[in-house]
Structure formats: C-alpha cells, structure tokens
Design a protein around this motif. Sequence first.
Motif, PDB file in Angstrom:
ATOM      1  N   LEU A  49      51.984  40.477  35.130  1.00  0.00           N
ATOM      2  CA  LEU A  49      50.929  39.595  35.619  1.00  0.00           C
ATOM      3  C   LEU A  49      51.386  38.146  35.623  1.00  0.00           C
ATOM      4  O   LEU A  49      52.109  37.714  34.717  1.00  0.00           O
ATOM      5  N   THR A  50      50.966  37.414  36.656  1.00  0.00           N
ATOM      6  CA  THR A  50      51.171  35.976  36.720  1.00  0.00           C
ATOM      7  C   THR A  50      49.856  35.296  36.387  1.00  0.00           C
ATOM      8  O   THR A  50      48.835  35.573  37.026  1.00  0.00           O
ATOM      9  N   ARG A  51      49.862  34.442  35.394  1.00  0.00           N
ATOM     10  CA  ARG A  51      48.637  33.814  34.923  1.00  0.00           C
ATOM     11  C   ARG A  51      48.648  32.322  35.268  1.00  0.00           C
ATOM     12  O   ARG A  51      49.651  31.646  35.062  1.00  0.00           O
ATOM     13  N   THR A  52      47.558  31.812  35.786  1.00  0.00           N
ATOM     14  CA  THR A  52      47.347  30.375  35.944  1.00  0.00           C
ATOM     15  C   THR A  52      45.977  30.061  35.354  1.00  0.00           C
ATOM     16  O   THR A  52      45.272  30.952  34.879  1.00  0.00           O
ATOM     17  N   THR A  53      45.590  28.819  35.414  1.00  0.00           N
ATOM     18  CA  THR A  53      44.264  28.450  34.892  1.00  0.00           C
ATOM     19  C   THR A  53      43.147  28.964  35.781  1.00  0.00           C
ATOM     20  O   THR A  53      41.990  29.002  35.367  1.00  0.00           O
ATOM     21  N   ARG A  54      43.476  29.373  37.033  1.00  0.00           N
ATOM     22  CA  ARG A  54      42.435  29.750  37.988  1.00  0.00           C
ATOM     23  C   ARG A  54      42.385  31.238  38.279  1.00  0.00           C
ATOM     24  O   ARG A  54      41.342  31.755  38.659  1.00  0.00           O
ATOM     25  N   TYR A  55      43.514  31.951  38.141  1.00  0.00           N
ATOM     26  CA  TYR A  55      43.486  33.362  38.496  1.00  0.00           C
ATOM     27  C   TYR A  55      44.614  34.121  37.810  1.00  0.00           C
ATOM     28  O   TYR A  55      45.528  33.536  37.231  1.00  0.00           O
ATOM     29  N   VAL A  56      44.510  35.438  37.923  1.00  0.00           N
ATOM     30  CA  VAL A  56      45.557  36.337  37.440  1.00  0.00           C
ATOM     31  C   VAL A  56      45.978  37.220  38.611  1.00  0.00           C
ATOM     32  O   VAL A  56      45.124  37.797  39.295  1.00  0.00           O
ATOM     33  N   ARG A  57      47.279  37.313  38.867  1.00  0.00           N
ATOM     34  CA  ARG A  57      47.787  38.142  39.964  1.00  0.00           C
ATOM     35  C   ARG A  57      48.891  39.048  39.442  1.00  0.00           C
ATOM     36  O   ARG A  57      49.631  38.677  38.517  1.00  0.00           O
ATOM     37  N   VAL A  58      49.013  40.226  40.048  1.00  0.00           N
ATOM     38  CA  VAL A  58      50.108  41.113  39.666  1.00  0.00           C
ATOM     39  C   VAL A  58      51.407  40.621  40.294  1.00  0.00           C
ATOM     40  O   VAL A  58      51.420  40.083  41.403  1.00  0.00           O
TER      41      VAL A  58
END
Length: 299
Positions: A49-58
């Motif tokens: 998973l790629t995490r940012t302050t706004r979303y999580v994406r695979v």
Amino acid sequence: MDRLHLMSVFVAVAEAESFAGGARKLAMSPPAVTRAIAALEERLGVKLLTRTTRYVRVTEAGQRYLDDARRVIAAADEADEAAVGINAEPRGHLTITAPVLFGRMYVMPGITDYLQRYPETTVSAMFLDRVVNMLEEGIDVGIRIGELADSSYKALRVGHVRRVICASPAYLAQHGIPQQPEDLAQHPIIVASSLSPTVEWKFMREGSPIAVRIKPRLTVTSNDAAIEAALRGTGITRLISYQIAPQLAAGELKVVLSEYEPARMPIHVLHREGRNASAKIRSFVDLIAERLRRDPSLN
C-alpha cells in the motif's frame, strides 16, 4: 498473526482505500489494522500500500496480491459452506453492482427483501453507470444490460429492455409526431450524455441498421434529468424502456418511432460460481432473478 486474517484486513483496507474505513468494515481498531498491514508487508517483504495524508492506494505488487487474496478468501468461504452443507443459512457480506437507475428501481427492492429474509447477511450496493470489473473490485453479483463480453462469471438471463424515443403527449400534440428517424431534425432533442456520449442515434429500417446525426438542444448529465425535461415538454429524448416504465404506464410519456427501434438488449445477472456456490450468492441470485423475470416492464 493468522495469514487468512491478514489477507482479510488487507482486502478491507484496499477496497475502502482507507485504514479507518477498513477498520470500520472489520469492526477492528485502526491501530490493530495498521499493525496487521505492517505484519503482512514484513512477511511478504514487499510494499502493498502507498499511504499519503489523503488516501491509500495499492501498489503494483499490492494489486496482484489483492486479486489473489480475494480468490483465497472466496475459496475459504466456499470450503466453510461446503462443510456446513448446501442448506446452510446465508450469512456474510455480499457486494452487488447495477446501473444507477436500474439499481434504484429494480435491484434495491430485492436487496431489502434479501436482508429481511436473511438477518445474518450484510450488503454493499454499488450503483454505477459504468462497466465494473467484478473481479478487480470484489463484486459478488452484477446486473448487466446489453450483450456480454466473454467472462468467467456465470450469466443468467432474466429479461430484456429497449432503447426508445419518447416525449410528453402535450409536446407531441403541439409539435407533431415524427414519422421516421430523419424527422427528428425538426424537433428539439434532449440528450443524456451518460447514455448518448455521441450525437448519433441508431435505428433499424426494414432489417438494416441506420444512423441519424442528432443536434441536441439540451444536454444533461443524468437520465433522471432527461426524463424530467421530457415530462415538461422540452423536447424528444432517447432512453431505455425500464427508465420510463412508470411514466409510460401513467401516460405521462409516449413512445414514438417504435417500428424503427434497434434490437432489444438482454438483462443478465452475473455471479461467481466456484466448486460450491456460496449460499449468500446463490440465495440472492435466486431472489433477484425471480423478481426481475416476473416484472412486466422487463419482459
């Protein structure tokens, strides 16, 4: 931690695109979900998973693992149900997709009936006017309108609908009834862009297809808006027959050029079918197929 549990946590987070959303779905605390994902990534040695302050994406690796994890979880569910027996009470979560207006008018009543019959089930309904990749988005049952592409899913035909040209009786009384498709050039046209991205409408004349270029006077972004405009006498529009079934029955809209309509479009219920069909899926498919087949506006 148990590997199947870690897979389930990862799938929930990936589908919700949120650690908090995955936690709510699984009735877990957010810190527990975070620890589970960290443990899974450590076990596999890859970032899922790629995490940012706004979303999580695979990630790319995460997408491959997500597809495999869904299959493993589905197979485990089937094994559990097979052990219990084919007459097991439906239980668990079911994800269903259908076009927006069709879902509201025809599928939602079936969903509420299903939930009342089977108290151990929960449902997520995705009503979208686009073709959903059922495998990638974890869909159990889909209702599709139109011819189907090749698919590994089982398809059950439950009815058909038509593309129809319609207007209000008041509009037709004032402006006249078009007698052939070319006459539409003399009328104000309402186009729902989600249904008619091009401004070319197709018809059949004596068994041969013809296309008529349309210059819309009003373009809207939803079928509901096109229906409302037609009801108000703004002009002529093209919709799918089920979308205006109540208005046709009430005499609020009238179909024209019916002799030039293209071929009817089939309605199918698609669902996964493993070695042992899931009780929750089998029960919903049986219920919705019966409801759709007996609806006169779809047959």
